[in-house]
Motif scaffolding. Structure first.
Motif, mmCIF file in Angstrom:
data_model
loop_
_atom_site.group_PDB
_atom_site.id
_atom_site.type_symbol
_atom_site.label_atom_id
_atom_site.label_comp_id
_atom_site.label_asym_id
_atom_site.label_seq_id
_atom_site.Cartn_x
_atom_site.Cartn_y
_atom_site.Cartn_z
ATOM 1 N N SER A 10 -14.403 -10.118 3.810
ATOM 2 C CA SER A 10 -13.136 -9.996 4.515
ATOM 3 C C SER A 10 -11.947 -10.095 4.117
ATOM 4 C CB SER A 10 -13.638 -11.418 5.412
ATOM 5 O OG SER A 10 -13.713 -12.376 3.973
ATOM 6 N N HIS A 11 -12.206 -10.249 2.536
ATOM 7 C CA HIS A 11 -11.153 -9.695 1.527
ATOM 8 C C HIS A 11 -11.098 -8.491 0.967
ATOM 9 C CE1 HIS A 11 -11.066 -13.980 2.966
ATOM 10 N NE2 HIS A 11 -9.796 -13.741 2.878
ATOM 11 N N ARG A 12 -11.107 -7.530 1.424
ATOM 12 C CA ARG A 12 -10.791 -5.925 0.533
ATOM 13 C C ARG A 12 -9.705 -5.761 0.057
ATOM 14 N NH1 ARG A 12 -15.975 -4.081 0.601
ATOM 15 N NH2 ARG A 12 -16.823 -4.140 2.240
ATOM 16 N N MET A 13 -9.428 -5.346 -1.249
ATOM 17 C CA MET A 13 -8.348 -4.892 -2.142
ATOM 18 C C MET A 13 -8.000 -3.577 -0.920
ATOM 19 S SD MET A 13 -6.325 -5.835 -4.352
ATOM 20 C CE MET A 13 -7.359 -6.251 -5.781
ATOM 21 N N PRO A 14 -6.719 -3.703 -0.407
ATOM 22 C CA PRO A 14 -6.219 -2.477 0.039
ATOM 23 C C PRO A 14 -5.553 -1.648 -0.692
ATOM 24 C CG PRO A 14 -4.550 -4.590 0.060
ATOM 25 C CD PRO A 14 -5.192 -4.933 -0.814
ATOM 26 N N GLN A 15 -6.499 -0.082 -0.311
ATOM 27 C CA GLN A 15 -6.524 1.129 -1.098
ATOM 28 C C GLN A 15 -4.525 1.074 -1.937
ATOM 29 O OE1 GLN A 15 -7.954 4.477 1.218
ATOM 30 N NE2 GLN A 15 -9.656 4.098 0.421
ATOM 31 N N LYS A 16 -4.901 1.735 -2.780
ATOM 32 C CA LYS A 16 -3.557 2.163 -3.545
ATOM 33 C C LYS A 16 -2.375 0.775 -3.475
ATOM 34 C CE LYS A 16 -3.274 7.088 -2.640
ATOM 35 N NZ LYS A 16 -2.430 8.274 -2.072
ATOM 36 N N ALA A 17 -3.005 0.231 -4.012
ATOM 37 C CA ALA A 17 -1.914 -1.870 -3.368
ATOM 38 C C ALA A 17 -1.083 -1.526 -4.363
ATOM 39 C CB ALA A 17 -2.994 -2.884 -4.252
ATOM 40 N N THR A 18 -0.179 -2.707 -4.095
ATOM 41 C CA THR A 18 0.851 -2.883 -4.451
ATOM 42 C C THR A 18 0.878 -3.876 -5.588
ATOM 43 O OG1 THR A 18 2.028 -4.660 -3.375
ATOM 44 C CG2 THR A 18 2.678 -2.029 -2.811
#
Length: 56
Positions: A10-18
């Motif tokens: 339920s807590h995926r790291m966003p792609q291209k995370a800042t």
């Protein structure tokens, strides 16, 4: 170290995370799962964020 599979689903790291997103994700991760170390490149920022959340 046990992995909290439900939290990870339920807590995926966003792609291209800042950097800010990475810091926030790892701060939440260490509180919920702690299945791996905080990356050295952002560790000071994660620890600072966690400390600021503890203080009233």
């Amino acid at each position: 170290m046990a992995i909290n599979k439900e939290w990870h689903r339920s807590h995926r790291m966003p792609q291209k995370a800042t950097r800010e997103q990475r810091v926030a994700w790892h701060a939440a991760h260490v509180a919920a799962c702690c299945c791996r170390e905080i990356p050295l490149s952002i560790r000071p920022d994660v620890l600072k964020l966690r400390e600021s959340r503890r203080k009233p």
